[in-house]
Design an enzyme around this catalytic site. Structure first.
Site, PDB file in Angstrom:
ATOM      1  N   ASP A  38      -2.225   9.066  23.857  1.00 54.53           N
ATOM      2  CA  ASP A  38      -3.680   9.108  23.669  1.00 54.53           C
ATOM      3  C   ASP A  38      -4.065   9.632  22.285  1.00 54.53           C
ATOM      4  OD1 ASP A  38      -2.803  11.647  24.035  1.00 54.53           O
ATOM      5  OD2 ASP A  38      -4.316  12.219  25.522  1.00 54.53           O
ATOM      6  N   HIS A 243      10.584  -2.125  -0.210  1.00 52.81           N
ATOM      7  CA  HIS A 243       9.583  -1.349   0.532  1.00 52.81           C
ATOM      8  C   HIS A 243      10.246  -0.222   1.321  1.00 52.81           C
ATOM      9  CE1 HIS A 243       6.307  -4.700   0.210  1.00 52.81           C
ATOM     10  NE2 HIS A 243       6.446  -4.005  -0.898  1.00 52.81           N
ATOM     11  N   ASP A 260       6.828   4.705  -5.796  1.00 49.00           N
ATOM     12  CA  ASP A 260       5.723   3.743  -5.751  1.00 49.00           C
ATOM     13  C   ASP A 260       4.669   4.373  -4.862  1.00 49.00           C
ATOM     14  OD1 ASP A 260       3.981   1.626  -5.310  1.00 49.00           O
ATOM     15  OD2 ASP A 260       5.567   0.133  -5.055  1.00 49.00           O
ATOM     16  N   ASP A 271      -2.101   1.695  -7.293  1.00 49.69           N
ATOM     17  CA  ASP A 271      -0.750   1.257  -6.934  1.00 49.69           C
ATOM     18  C   ASP A 271       0.125   1.417  -8.174  1.00 49.69           C
ATOM     19  OD1 ASP A 271       1.479   0.050  -5.881  1.00 49.69           O
ATOM     20  OD2 ASP A 271       0.600  -1.954  -5.705  1.00 49.69           O
ATOM     21  N   HIS A 350      10.718 -10.311  -6.865  1.00 47.97           N
ATOM     22  CA  HIS A 350       9.312 -10.356  -6.442  1.00 47.97           C
ATOM     23  C   HIS A 350       8.449 -10.854  -7.581  1.00 47.97           C
ATOM     24  CE1 HIS A 350       8.648  -6.617  -8.678  1.00 47.97           C
ATOM     25  NE2 HIS A 350       9.704  -6.092  -8.052  1.00 47.97           N
ATOM     26  N   HIS A 354      -0.166  -8.375  -8.133  1.00 47.50           N
ATOM     27  CA  HIS A 354      -1.086  -8.854  -7.097  1.00 47.50           C
ATOM     28  C   HIS A 354      -2.466  -8.279  -7.362  1.00 47.50           C
ATOM     29  CE1 HIS A 354      -0.526  -4.815  -5.377  1.00 47.50           C
ATOM     30  NE2 HIS A 354       0.753  -4.982  -5.639  1.00 47.50           N
ATOM     31  N   HIS A 361      -2.751  -4.930  -1.437  1.00 43.47           N
ATOM     32  CA  HIS A 361      -2.529  -6.344  -1.751  1.00 43.47           C
ATOM     33  C   HIS A 361      -3.868  -7.006  -1.458  1.00 43.47           C
ATOM     34  CE1 HIS A 361       1.979  -5.552  -0.811  1.00 43.47           C
ATOM     35  NE2 HIS A 361       1.638  -5.172  -2.023  1.00 43.47           N
ATOM     36  N   GLU A 384       3.979  -5.397 -12.385  1.00 41.54           N
ATOM     37  CA  GLU A 384       5.067  -4.577 -11.843  1.00 41.54           C
ATOM     38  C   GLU A 384       6.437  -5.249 -11.855  1.00 41.54           C
ATOM     39  OE1 GLU A 384       4.867  -4.064  -7.504  1.00 41.54           O
ATOM     40  OE2 GLU A 384       2.886  -4.963  -7.541  1.00 41.54           O
ATOM     41  N   TYR A 388      16.709  -4.793  -9.935  1.00 34.73           N
ATOM     42  CA  TYR A 388      17.352  -4.113  -8.815  1.00 34.73           C
ATOM     43  C   TYR A 388      18.791  -4.622  -8.727  1.00 34.73           C
ATOM     44  CZ  TYR A 388      12.350  -3.900  -8.043  1.00 34.73           C
ATOM     45  OH  TYR A 388      10.998  -3.748  -8.225  1.00 34.73           O
ATOM     46  N   ARG A 405      11.500  -0.113 -11.284  1.00 36.19           N
ATOM     47  CA  ARG A 405      10.232  -0.860 -11.312  1.00 36.19           C
ATOM     48  C   ARG A 405       9.247  -0.021 -12.105  1.00 36.19           C
ATOM     49  NH1 ARG A 405       9.823  -1.964  -6.384  1.00 36.19           N
ATOM     50  NH2 ARG A 405       8.384  -0.447  -5.497  1.00 36.19           N
ATOM     51  N   GLU A 407       5.148  -0.087 -12.662  1.00 33.31           N
ATOM     52  CA  GLU A 407       3.947  -0.753 -12.141  1.00 33.31           C
ATOM     53  C   GLU A 407       2.696  -0.066 -12.649  1.00 33.31           C
ATOM     54  OE1 GLU A 407       3.499  -0.611  -7.822  1.00 33.31           O
ATOM     55  OE2 GLU A 407       2.145  -2.329  -7.907  1.00 33.31           O
TER      56      GLU A 407
END
Ligand code: GLY
Ligand code: MN
Ligand code: MN
Length: 437
Positions: A38, A243, A260, A271, A350, A354, A361, A384, A388, A405, A407
């Site tokens: 709950d 991610h 990130d 971002d 990638h 975006h 996104h 970004e 890798y 990365r 970004e």
């Protein structure tokens, strides 16, 4: 920094002016979502509903009409004031305050929406709503439509055409107003401070989730309670999981750590990704790969200007990456052959970026009639690029287990673009000197 009541009003008016004549629009708020038994997740408003109202309570409905015969062009259904419910679950704006506070023509009790909606729909020719509305919302709309159609003696006129409201609304959301850019600048500034804090805190023996805690602490201390998405803190090879949100491992001397993270402010996301050495000094190999990603980002940034496309910038970015990977011996062959065969995708899997806004996104189409859409003033996007190289990669040992990365968030301007996230360092020398202190 907030969005004014009159800006929300202007958005509603602009949306209605783009609908067919004699249209009614129904936009629903989100409901609370159960986390376990709950207890619920922290409430996050539906971004479309938020964009048109700035109202942060669950289960509300916004009804807009451009019919000259409508009694009101905007009506909001809200949860009624209820002292008992409010003691348990929190304050409600209530029916009597809502219209005035939100600049909406009229407010009604959402518990009575079934009764009212049929009357409100009656007489309109066009009905706009989100075609991916939750089943709960869809059934409320369908019930009213059915009642309208089946009214005795055909006394009511049900809309004969339904439209997805999202293309209109999302085209509006894609181009940010001055006030939106100001809020997003602030979200970017707060997020930049959080990244700096994490860099200063970092040392071997700390855990990834402790860097996450530093980031979230800074967000809250600067006025942004929530992150805009699940914070990623990946050290060593974890940085190669795009991610990664486990954030469970201990930081190891000699590794890089990729963070990130961006806060949400007044609904708007930042971002940012930065990758830095756990203990503040890049190794030679780390420097080579890092500088390559940074150079590729700079090549892209130069081309992200009005009239150009994201693909053009991506091509420039990829060319830098390919040339660099060839020089390092990670790829071999000619630049052109590698670009054509997309060999680089193994290490940069990638896109360049975006749209960014109320959603991390963000909404808005990337192609128009199959062609890349040209950038326009007021668009906000991320840039970004990354590299890798997992332990399983077929490369010289020294490159393995490195994920990088970088970004940033930019707004397209008349002059080209403005980097919103420049307050967090990204040059190797800047990062090293910050962390040396
Ligand atoms: N933080 C998710 C992304 O960069 O797209
Ligand atoms: Mn991003
Ligand atoms: Mn990101």
């Amino acid at each position: 920094m907030t969005i004014s009541v009159s800006e929300y009003e202007q958005r509603r008016t602009r949306l209605l002016s783009q609908c067919e004549p004699n249209s009614i629009c129904i936009i629903a708020a989100h409901s609370l979502v159960t986390r376990s038994n709950d207890t619920e997740y922290v409430f996050r408003q539906n971004s479309d509903f938020w964009y048109l109202t700035g109202f942060n309570e669950p289960d509300a409905f916004l009804i807009l009409s451009n019919s000259p015969r409508a009694k009101a062009s905007s009506i909001i259904f809200v949860q009624p004031s209820d002292p008992h419910a409010e003691i348990w679950h929190g304050r409600r704006l209530g029916v009597s305050e809502a219209a005035d506070k939100l600049g909406i023509d009229a407010a009604l009790d959402v518990d009575d929406i079934d009764e009212h909606l049929t009357e409100l729909i009656d007489g309109h020719v066009h009905l706009y709503f989100s075609f991916d509305a939750e089943p709960r919302v869809e059934s409320i709309i369908n019930m009213s439509l059915a009642e309208c159609r089946n009214a005795p003696k055909q006394a009511k006129l049900a809309p004969s055409t339904t439209h997805d409201i999202q293309p209109l609304l999302h085209a509006m959301r894609l181009i940010k107003s001055e006030a939106e850019v100001k809020v997003m600048q602030q979200a970017a500034d707060i997020s930049a401070m959080a990244h700096v804090r994490a860099m200063l805190f970092s040392q071997a023996g700390k855990f990834e989730y402790q860097l996450e805690a530093e980031i979230h602490h800074e967000f809250a201390m600067q006025g942004a309670r929530n992150p805009a998405y699940g914070t990623i803190v990946g050290s060593g090879e974890n940085a190669c999981i795009l991610h990664y949100t486990e954030n469970a491992d201990e930081l190891t001397e000699g590794d890089l750590v990729l963070i990130d993270a961006g806060c949400e402010l007044t609904g708007y996301a930042a971002d940012i990704t930065r990758t830095f050495p756990v203990t503040g000094r890049f190794s030679d190999v780390q420097k080579e790969l890092y500088q390559l990603v940074l150079d590729s980002q700079k090549a892209a940034l130069k081309l992200l200007v009005p009239g150009n496309t994201i693909s053009q910038a991506m091509q420039a970015c990829v060319r830098v990456i390919v040339e660099g990977l060839l020089e390092l011996g990670i790829l071999n062959g000619s630049v052109e052959a590698n670009i054509e065969q997309e060999t680089w995708r193994k290490y940069f899997m990638h896109g360049l970026g975006h749209w960014l806004g109320l959603d991390v996104h963000d909404v808005g189409i990337y192609k128009i009639n199959g062609n890349d859409r040209p950038l326009e003033i007021g668009m906000v996007m991320t840039v970004e690029p990354g590299l890798y190289i997992p332990k399983t990669a077929n490369v010289v040992e020294k490159f393995k287990g490195i994920g990088i990365r970088i970004e940033d968030d930019i707004v397209i301007t008349q002059e080209g673009n403005h980097v919103l996230t420049s307050k967090v360092p990204k040059e190797i020398s800047e990062i090293e000197s910050l962390m040396a202190n």
